[in-house]
Write an enzyme that holds these catalytic residues in place. Structure first.
Site, PDB file in Angstrom:
ATOM      1  N   GLU A 161      -8.097  28.276  -5.949  1.00 22.22           N
ATOM      2  CA  GLU A 161      -7.233  28.088  -4.784  1.00 22.22           C
ATOM      3  C   GLU A 161      -6.016  27.251  -5.164  1.00 22.22           C
ATOM      4  O   GLU A 161      -6.084  26.017  -5.185  1.00 22.22           O
ATOM      5  CB  GLU A 161      -7.991  27.355  -3.676  1.00 22.22           C
ATOM      6  CG  GLU A 161      -9.203  28.101  -3.168  1.00 22.22           C
ATOM      7  CD  GLU A 161      -9.554  27.683  -1.738  1.00 22.22           C
ATOM      8  OE1 GLU A 161      -9.612  28.574  -0.889  1.00 22.22           O
ATOM      9  OE2 GLU A 161      -9.726  26.486  -1.478  1.00 22.22           O
ATOM     10  N   ASN A 205     -14.014  29.694   5.443  1.00 27.03           N
ATOM     11  CA  ASN A 205     -14.081  28.233   5.433  1.00 27.03           C
ATOM     12  C   ASN A 205     -13.439  27.766   6.736  1.00 27.03           C
ATOM     13  O   ASN A 205     -12.224  27.756   6.852  1.00 27.03           O
ATOM     14  CB  ASN A 205     -13.330  27.686   4.210  1.00 27.03           C
ATOM     15  CG  ASN A 205     -13.196  26.173   4.227  1.00 27.03           C
ATOM     16  OD1 ASN A 205     -13.874  25.501   5.004  1.00 27.03           O
ATOM     17  ND2 ASN A 205     -12.330  25.641   3.382  1.00 27.03           N
ATOM     18  N   GLU A 208      -8.891  19.849  -0.271  1.00 23.35           N
ATOM     19  CA  GLU A 208      -8.709  18.868   0.808  1.00 23.35           C
ATOM     20  C   GLU A 208      -9.661  17.692   0.629  1.00 23.35           C
ATOM     21  O   GLU A 208      -9.331  16.552   0.959  1.00 23.35           O
ATOM     22  CB  GLU A 208      -8.907  19.548   2.176  1.00 23.35           C
ATOM     23  CG  GLU A 208      -7.710  20.429   2.515  1.00 23.35           C
ATOM     24  CD  GLU A 208      -8.018  21.596   3.433  1.00 23.35           C
ATOM     25  OE1 GLU A 208      -9.104  21.624   4.050  1.00 23.35           O
ATOM     26  OE2 GLU A 208      -7.172  22.509   3.511  1.00 23.35           O
ATOM     27  N   SER A 226      -4.167  31.375   1.850  1.00 25.34           N
ATOM     28  CA  SER A 226      -3.454  32.302   2.742  1.00 25.34           C
ATOM     29  C   SER A 226      -3.876  33.763   2.590  1.00 25.34           C
ATOM     30  O   SER A 226      -3.047  34.670   2.681  1.00 25.34           O
ATOM     31  CB  SER A 226      -1.940  32.138   2.567  1.00 25.34           C
ATOM     32  OG  SER A 226      -1.545  30.809   2.881  1.00 25.34           O
ATOM     33  N   HIS A 255     -13.512  21.172  -2.545  1.00 29.38           N
ATOM     34  CA  HIS A 255     -12.318  21.771  -1.943  1.00 29.38           C
ATOM     35  C   HIS A 255     -11.136  20.819  -2.150  1.00 29.38           C
ATOM     36  O   HIS A 255     -11.307  19.600  -2.126  1.00 29.38           O
ATOM     37  CB  HIS A 255     -12.553  22.023  -0.452  1.00 29.38           C
ATOM     38  CG  HIS A 255     -11.460  22.834   0.163  1.00 29.38           C
ATOM     39  ND1 HIS A 255     -10.259  22.273   0.549  1.00 29.38           N
ATOM     40  CD2 HIS A 255     -11.362  24.153   0.415  1.00 29.38           C
ATOM     41  CE1 HIS A 255      -9.479  23.225   1.031  1.00 29.38           C
ATOM     42  NE2 HIS A 255     -10.121  24.381   0.966  1.00 29.38           N
ATOM     43  N   LYS A 283     -13.338  24.879   8.002  1.00 29.54           N
ATOM     44  CA  LYS A 283     -12.817  23.505   7.991  1.00 29.54           C
ATOM     45  C   LYS A 283     -13.286  22.786   9.254  1.00 29.54           C
ATOM     46  O   LYS A 283     -14.389  23.041   9.711  1.00 29.54           O
ATOM     47  CB  LYS A 283     -11.290  23.521   7.822  1.00 29.54           C
ATOM     48  CG  LYS A 283     -10.890  24.386   6.624  1.00 29.54           C
ATOM     49  CD  LYS A 283      -9.458  24.257   6.216  1.00 29.54           C
ATOM     50  CE  LYS A 283      -9.212  25.140   4.992  1.00 29.54           C
ATOM     51  NZ  LYS A 283      -7.845  25.027   4.483  1.00 29.54           N
ATOM     52  N   GLY A 306      -3.079  27.280   3.481  1.00 30.98           N
ATOM     53  CA  GLY A 306      -2.581  26.992   4.826  1.00 30.98           C
ATOM     54  C   GLY A 306      -1.071  27.042   4.953  1.00 30.98           C
ATOM     55  O   GLY A 306      -0.510  26.594   5.952  1.00 30.98           O
TER      56      GLY A 306
HETATM   57  P1  PGA Z   1      -6.179  29.235   4.031  1.00 27.57           P
HETATM   58  O1  PGA Z   1      -7.252  28.197   3.436  1.00 27.57           O
HETATM   59  O2  PGA Z   1      -6.801  30.603   3.933  1.00 27.57           O
HETATM   60  O3  PGA Z   1      -5.963  28.802   5.446  1.00 27.57           O
HETATM   61  O4  PGA Z   1      -4.948  29.124   3.186  1.00 27.57           O
HETATM   62  C1  PGA Z   1      -8.043  28.524   2.330  1.00 27.57           C
HETATM   63  C2  PGA Z   1      -8.942  27.379   1.968  1.00 27.57           C
HETATM   64  O5  PGA Z   1      -8.518  26.215   2.093  1.00 27.57           O
HETATM   65  O6  PGA Z   1     -10.093  27.589   1.552  1.00 27.57           O
END
Ligand code: PGA
Length: 250
Positions: A166, A9, A96, A212, A94, A11, A172
Site C-alpha cells: 500500500e 478495511n 496508519e 484507492s 497498516h 478502519k 484515501g
Molecule cells: P483506501 O484505503 O482504499 O481508502 O485508499 C486503503 C487502506 O488503507 O487499506
C-alpha cells in the site's frame, strides 16, 4: 495459481446495526465469487459480523492486535482473544498504525508471530511515503519492511502470510499507483521473498495492492500477474461497490 483475496478495511467506521445490514446485503452479491472475500471490521463489530457472516463465504478479520497473549496492557486485544471468537484474519502494520500509533517493523514482526501462534491469517501492510518514492527508495523500503516483518518465520508461515503493498500516498487520496508501478513493486517484494525463502515459497505468497482501489480500477489492477487482489478502504464501506470489486472479472 494463487487465489485472489479481496479484503475490506473498514478502519474506524460502521456500527453493529450497519455491520449486520452490510453483510446481509453483500452476502448474496458475492456468493458465487471464486475470490476470497474478507471484511476487517472494528473490534466492536467483530461479534456481529461473525454471526451475520455464518453460512456465507465472507470471512471476518480484525484490524490490529497486541503481540502479547494477555496481561497489563489496558485497551489492547490479543491474538488469543481474536481466535477465541473465531476471527480468521488480522491486518498487521497498516501505515496508519505505523504513523499514528508507533507501530514499528519490530512490533509488526512480533504480531505476525503471535498471529500464527493463534491460527490467524495475517495481512501485513508495507508501503513507501511520497517522499521516499520521489527519492527513488520505494523498492528498498518495501523489501526491507517485508523482510523484517517475516523474520524468524518458517517457510510454511511465510507462504501463509498475505502482504498488502500500500503506497502511503495512494491511501484515501483517490490517487492510485499505475497498474505497472503496483505490479513492479509487488514483483520486487516477491523477488525478495524468493531470495530469502526460495522461489517456490515466493510463488505461493499472496500479495495484494491497496490504495484507492475502487470498482472502476479493480479489474485493471487485479489482472496484473503479480497482484493477487486488494486491501480496500473507502470503497469497502458500501456493499454494492465492494461487491463489484470482489466480482471484478465480471
Ligand atoms: P483506501 O484505503 O482504499 O481508502 O485508499 C486503503 C487502506 O488503507 O487499506
Amino acid at each position: 495459481m494463487r487465489k485472489k483475496v479481496i479484503a475490506g478495511n473498514w478502519k474506524m467506521n460502521m456500527l453493529p446495526d450497519e455491520t449486520i445490514r452490510f453483510i446481509e446485503e453483500l452476502a448474496p452479491l458475492v456468493k458465487d465469487s471464486k475470490n476470497e472475500v474478507v471484511l476487517c471490521v472494528p473490534y466492536t463489530d467483530l461479534f456481529y459480523a461473525l454471526l451475520t457472516a455464518q453460512n456465507t463465504n465472507i470471512k471476518i478479520g480484525a484490524q490490529n492486535m497486541h503481540f502479547e497473549e494477555s496481561g497489563a496492557y489496558t485497551g489492547e486485544v490479543s491474538a488469543k482473544m481474536l481466535q477465541a471468537i473465531h476471527v480468521e484474519y488480522v491486518i498487521i502494520g497498516h501505515s496508519e498504525r505505523r504513523q499514528y500509533f508507533h507501530e514499528t517493523d519490530e512490533t509488526v514482526n512480533k504480531k505476525v508471530k503471535a498471529a500464527f501462534q493463534y491460527d490467524l491469517k495475517p495481512i501485513v501492510c508495507v508501503g513507501e511515503t511520497l517522499e521516499q518514492r520521489e527519492s527513488g527508495e520505494t523498492e528498498k523500503i518495501i523489501t526491507e519492511q517485508t523482510q523484517l516483518a517475516l523474520q524468524g518465520l518458517s517457510n510454511e508461515q511465510v507462504e501463509n502470510t498475505i502482504i498488502a503493498y500500500e503506497p502511503i500516498w495512494a491511501i484515501g487520496t483517490g490517487k492510485t499507483a499505475t497498474k505497472e508501478d503496483a505490479n513492479n513493486s509487488i514483483q520486487a517484494i516477491r523477488n525478495k521473498i524468493a531470495e530469502i525463502y526460495g522461489q517456490m515459497v515466493a510463488n505461493r505468497v499472496i500479495i495484494q495492492y491497496g490504495g484507492s482501489v475502487k470498482s472502476s480500477n479493480a479489474k485493471e489492477l487485479f489482472e496484473m500477474p503479480h497482484i493477487d487482489g486488494g486491501l480496500v478502504g473507502g470503497a469497502s464501506l458500501k456493499a454494492e461497490e465492494f461487491s463489484k470489486i470482489v466480482n471484478f472479472e465480471g
